[in-house]
Design an enzyme around this catalytic site. Structure first.
Site, PDB file in Angstrom:
ATOM      1  N   ASP A  21       0.821  -1.204   0.000  1.00 18.27           N
ATOM      2  CA  ASP A  21       0.000   0.000   0.000  1.00 18.27           C
ATOM      3  C   ASP A  21       0.862   1.263   0.000  1.00 18.27           C
ATOM      4  OD1 ASP A  21      -2.196   1.862   0.624  1.00 18.27           O
ATOM      5  OD2 ASP A  21      -3.255   0.052   1.236  1.00 18.27           O
ATOM      6  N   SER A  72      -6.920   3.924  -1.536  1.00 22.17           N
ATOM      7  CA  SER A  72      -6.985   2.518  -1.161  1.00 22.17           C
ATOM      8  C   SER A  72      -8.366   1.919  -1.385  1.00 22.17           C
ATOM      9  CB  SER A  72      -6.573   2.345   0.298  1.00 22.17           C
ATOM     10  OG  SER A  72      -5.233   2.731   0.489  1.00 22.17           O
ATOM     11  N   HIS A 133     -11.933  11.499  -0.057  1.00 21.75           N
ATOM     12  CA  HIS A 133     -13.070  11.249   0.826  1.00 21.75           C
ATOM     13  C   HIS A 133     -14.236  12.186   0.526  1.00 21.75           C
ATOM     14  CE1 HIS A 133     -11.056   8.560   3.797  1.00 21.75           C
ATOM     15  NE2 HIS A 133      -9.992   9.165   3.337  1.00 21.75           N
ATOM     16  N   ASP A 165      -4.673  14.539   1.941  1.00 19.72           N
ATOM     17  CA  ASP A 165      -4.933  14.388   0.508  1.00 19.72           C
ATOM     18  C   ASP A 165      -4.674  15.689  -0.236  1.00 19.72           C
ATOM     19  OD1 ASP A 165      -5.771  11.759   0.961  1.00 19.72           O
ATOM     20  OD2 ASP A 165      -7.792  12.425   1.453  1.00 19.72           O
ATOM     21  N   ARG A 201      -8.465  15.851  10.816  1.00 17.52           N
ATOM     22  CA  ARG A 201      -9.101  14.578  10.473  1.00 17.52           C
ATOM     23  C   ARG A 201      -8.515  13.387  11.227  1.00 17.52           C
ATOM     24  NH1 ARG A 201      -7.442  12.933   4.387  1.00 17.52           N
ATOM     25  NH2 ARG A 201      -7.825  10.837   5.191  1.00 17.52           N
ATOM     26  N   ARG A 208     -11.312   4.898  11.572  1.00 17.85           N
ATOM     27  CA  ARG A 208     -11.822   3.808  10.736  1.00 17.85           C
ATOM     28  C   ARG A 208     -11.453   2.458  11.336  1.00 17.85           C
ATOM     29  NH1 ARG A 208      -8.104   4.297   5.319  1.00 17.85           N
ATOM     30  NH2 ARG A 208      -6.090   3.770   6.219  1.00 17.85           N
ATOM     31  N   ARG A 280     -16.574   8.593   0.656  1.00 24.98           N
ATOM     32  CA  ARG A 280     -15.817   7.368   0.907  1.00 24.98           C
ATOM     33  C   ARG A 280     -16.234   6.777   2.249  1.00 24.98           C
ATOM     34  NH1 ARG A 280      -9.256   6.423   0.578  1.00 24.98           N
ATOM     35  NH2 ARG A 280      -9.096   4.989   2.321  1.00 24.98           N
ATOM     36  N   GLY A 281     -16.283   5.453   2.324  1.00 27.65           N
ATOM     37  CA  GLY A 281     -16.925   4.806   3.444  1.00 27.65           C
ATOM     38  C   GLY A 281     -16.108   4.566   4.691  1.00 27.65           C
ATOM     39  N   ASP A 282     -14.806   4.268   4.550  1.00 28.90           N
ATOM     40  CA  ASP A 282     -14.100   3.707   5.703  1.00 28.90           C
ATOM     41  C   ASP A 282     -14.067   4.645   6.901  1.00 28.90           C
ATOM     42  OD1 ASP A 282     -12.389   5.376   4.299  1.00 28.90           O
ATOM     43  OD2 ASP A 282     -10.649   4.067   4.441  1.00 28.90           O
ATOM     44  N   ARG A 283     -13.892   5.932   6.682  1.00 32.66           N
ATOM     45  CA  ARG A 283     -13.810   6.878   7.796  1.00 32.66           C
ATOM     46  C   ARG A 283     -15.143   7.580   8.069  1.00 32.66           C
ATOM     47  NH1 ARG A 283      -8.716   7.361   9.736  1.00 32.66           N
ATOM     48  NH2 ARG A 283      -6.999   6.723   8.373  1.00 32.66           N
ATOM     49  N   LYS A 355      -5.763  -1.466   7.390  1.00 32.68           N
ATOM     50  CA  LYS A 355      -6.098  -1.841   6.013  1.00 32.68           C
ATOM     51  C   LYS A 355      -6.893  -3.143   5.944  1.00 32.68           C
ATOM     52  CE  LYS A 355      -3.962   1.629   4.063  1.00 32.68           C
ATOM     53  NZ  LYS A 355      -4.627   2.634   3.211  1.00 32.68           N
ATOM     54  N   ASP A 423       1.652   3.682   2.826  1.00 34.37           N
ATOM     55  CA  ASP A 423       0.570   4.657   2.776  1.00 34.37           C
ATOM     56  C   ASP A 423       0.407   5.393   4.096  1.00 34.37           C
ATOM     57  OD1 ASP A 423      -1.569   6.023   1.593  1.00 34.37           O
ATOM     58  OD2 ASP A 423      -3.014   4.637   2.465  1.00 34.37           O
ATOM     59  N   HIS A 427       1.586   9.266   4.705  1.00 35.61           N
ATOM     60  CA  HIS A 427       0.660  10.359   5.015  1.00 35.61           C
ATOM     61  C   HIS A 427       1.182  11.274   6.121  1.00 35.61           C
ATOM     62  CE1 HIS A 427      -2.658   9.651   2.389  1.00 35.61           C
ATOM     63  NE2 HIS A 427      -2.934   8.453   2.845  1.00 35.61           N
ATOM     64  N   ASP A 464      -1.829  -0.497  -4.467  1.00 31.12           N
ATOM     65  CA  ASP A 464      -3.122   0.082  -4.823  1.00 31.12           C
ATOM     66  C   ASP A 464      -3.003   1.516  -5.309  1.00 31.12           C
ATOM     67  OD1 ASP A 464      -2.256   0.856  -2.346  1.00 31.12           O
ATOM     68  OD2 ASP A 464      -4.182   0.626  -1.330  1.00 31.12           O
ATOM     69  N   HIS A 465      -1.903   2.198  -4.949  1.00 29.33           N
ATOM     70  CA  HIS A 465      -1.655   3.587  -5.360  1.00 29.33           C
ATOM     71  C   HIS A 465      -0.301   3.979  -4.802  1.00 29.33           C
ATOM     72  CE1 HIS A 465      -2.318   4.881  -1.230  1.00 29.33           C
ATOM     73  NE2 HIS A 465      -3.406   4.142  -1.231  1.00 29.33           N
ATOM     74  N   HIS A 495      -1.583  11.145  -1.706  1.00 30.24           N
ATOM     75  CA  HIS A 495      -1.247  10.079  -2.652  1.00 30.24           C
ATOM     76  C   HIS A 495      -0.636  10.687  -3.915  1.00 30.24           C
ATOM     77  CE1 HIS A 495      -4.661   7.418  -0.775  1.00 30.24           C
ATOM     78  NE2 HIS A 495      -3.636   7.604   0.036  1.00 30.24           N
TER      79      HIS A 495
END
Length: 552
Positions: A21, A72, A133, A165, A201, A208, A280-283, A355, A423, A427, A464-465, A495
């Site tokens: 990642d 991700s 996000h 981001d 954030r 998450r 985006r869902g995870d957070r 992850k 990742d 960050h 993934d990126h 990213h």
């Protein structure tokens, strides 16, 4: 020898997919912690194995344009789905452009709830145009519609500062113009729209995978209760914290509450409506649960107002979180794991908490449950609850330990794992930590290579990126790093747009693997069909084509 497209169904086992990642390829050495790190195992693979580069951003993963960095969530969606689906930002763009969002049942319900109860409309979400996000344009379009069309008299915005981001200290670049925008909207429409609270954030609200519920509890205290340190404006809060905490970046800024002579300007009360505008869902799942679950036990909700709540999208399609949402998420069906289960392949998905959802939920097309309880096993290694730059090795060793056990056990046909280091540490913007993170992944990669070789299996290495491959902000004119007045390079925490490697290492004696030159513009969506051909399964016609040819 004749080249074939599929290996025998009883061919080399296990097939191990390593997702590095945030570790991508860049030809530039500027701020490139991947190229700068000591990576003898990755270097060996690139020198001796078949590999290609995959596009991992923009339209290749369902985002609106090729100026949009991958992430991700969409990366794992693309890898598991085998074809491109329109993703969050594009779906929201379309819903806003066509007006479907405002005509939908959820938006209408929120407006009616506010009117019936004399309530305030609240927006909470990531406050930037990072397009991972959320996007600030989405918020502004909803505010415009609320003020000019719905004539909603009162609105409050709770801003989660990014610095991850987007530029690490860019918050005021968004806050100052937004305050001017609100002033103009208030005057034009005769409404009262204000920023009410906020914070970084990574400090509040956007936890998450249940890694740190204290973040969500602090967000509740800030946004809902209106409790915390008072400031006259968001600008004053940001400037004050920067003076008091030298070197702090936006994502880590403490929470703040905007107040006037009467107290907090925007706590959430009975009769209000709340929109969490991240797509985006995870957070977004945990704060949604806090608003919606009747028997919630993660922290005391004090106060616990009766509100109408909605997310921008449905963040968990299996658990239906939230119950109300403004835009339909992509309906991803027939993912590669579903096909493999149907053919009896045993699968292991493993990562640490940060992850874990990516190798399970996102990989499976935004689906929480397993396709087959007998054939699938999920392993979550609990992440450390400390800043990632303090533990750049994270849980890579523990993940590797378990993977080596399972390779030796021969219980699984297919093992997929994610190393979060490149990742999550990338960050932070701390170059030294990212350097160590990449070397950690390489060390673990070497251990897995040895185990795969001894088992006679096949190893696939990808990502993934990008992230750690570009740790400095780049001056497009000079190609060098942008610099602070003191000469230090400006850290980049977002990213990248760089491609990722796709490497195939065979531990099976006599098997020659090559990249199929007939596959044009390969991307992450080609991975699913490639995994199937390595397991001896004919990929479905609607998948993007596999990448390999074999000689034996």
């Amino acid at each position: 020898m004749k080249a074939t497209r599929l290996l025998p169904k009883n061919g080399p086992r296990p097939l191990v997919l390593v997702i590095m990642d945030g570790i991508a390829y860049s030809s530039s050495s500027v701020g490139n912690a991947v190229a700068d790190a000591c990576t003898p195992h990755l270097d060996w693979l690139l020198a001796h194995c078949a590999y290609t580069l995959l596009k991992a951003h923009g339209t290749a993963v369902g985002l609106p344009s090729d100026a949009d960095m991958g992430n991700s969530e969409v990366g794992h969606n693309a890898m598991g789905a085998g074809r491109v689906y329109a993703q969050g930002a594009r779906l929201v763009n379309e819903a806003l452009a066509t007006g479907r969002l405002f005509q939908g049942r959820t938006w209408r319900r929120l407006m009616e709830f506010c009117r019936e109860n004399g309530g305030t409309l609240h927006f909470i979400g990531l406050f930037s145009d990072g397009n991972v996000h959320s996007h600030l344009d989405h918020l502004k379009k909803m505010l415009d519609h609320a003020a000019l069309v719905e004539k909603m008299p009162r609105c409050r915005i709770h801003i989660l500062l990014d610095g991850r981001d987007v530029g690490e200290t860019s918050a005021l670049d968004y806050v100052i113009p937004f305050e001017a925008y609100l002033a103009a909207l208030n005057e034009q429409a005769g409404v009262d729209y204000r920023i009410a609270s906020g914070g970084g954030r990574m400090a509040i609200t956007m936890d998450r995978y249940e890694a740190n519920w204290d973040m969500v509890a602090l967000g509740w205290k800030t946004h809902v209760a209106g409790e915390g340190r008072f400031f006259a404006s968001a600008q004053e809060a940001i400037e004050t914290y920067r003076r008091e905490i030298p070197g702090v970046i936006d994502q880590d800024l403490p929470p703040f509450v905007i107040a006037d002579a009467d107290g907090p300007v925007g706590p959430i009360r009975d009769g209000d409506a709340v929109i969490f505008f991240n797509y985006r869902g995870d957070r977004a799942i945990e704060i949604s649960r806090a608003f919606e679950e009747e028997h919630f036990d993660k922290f005391e909700r004090k106060p616990h107002p009766k509100v109408a709540y909605a997310g921008m999208m449905e963040y968990d399609g299996d658990l239906h979180i939230p119950k109300s949402y403004l835009v339909e998420p992509p309906h991803i069906e027939k993912t590669v794991s579903e096909f493999l289960c149907a053919q009896g392949f045993r699968q292991l998905a493993i990562s640490e908490t940060q992850k874990f959802g990516h190798v399970t939920y996102f990989w499976n097309g935004n689906r929480s449950g397993k396709f087959n309880e007998t054939l699938e096993e999920y392993v979550e290694i609990p992440s450390d609850r400390v800043p990632f730059e303090q533990r750049p090795w994270m849980k890579a060793a523990e993940i590797t330990d378990r993977v080596l056990e399972e390779i030796a056990s021969r219980r699984f046909d297919f093992i997929r794992l994610n190393f979060a280091n490149g990742d999550m540490v990338g960050h932070t913007g701390i170059y030294q930590a990212a350097h160590i993170a990449v070397e950690t992944v390489d060390l673990c990669l070497g251990r897995i290579m040895k185990a795969v070789r001894e088992a006679g299996g096949i190893l696939v290495v990808t990502a993934d990126h990008g992230n750690a491959d570009e740790m400095y902000e780049i001056d497009k004119k000079t190609g060098g790093a942008k610099r602070h007045p003191n000469g230090e390079p400006k850290a980049k925490t977002a990213h990248t747009l760089n491609p990722v490697w796709f490497i195939v290492y065979s531990g099976a004696e006599g098997l020659k693997v090559t990249i199929d030159p007939g596959v044009a513009n390969p991307g992450l969506t080609n991975i699913a069909a490639t995994l199937m051909q390595l397991l001896g399964c004919e990929p479905p016609d609607f998948y993007d084509p596999p990448l390999l040819l074999f000689e034996s």
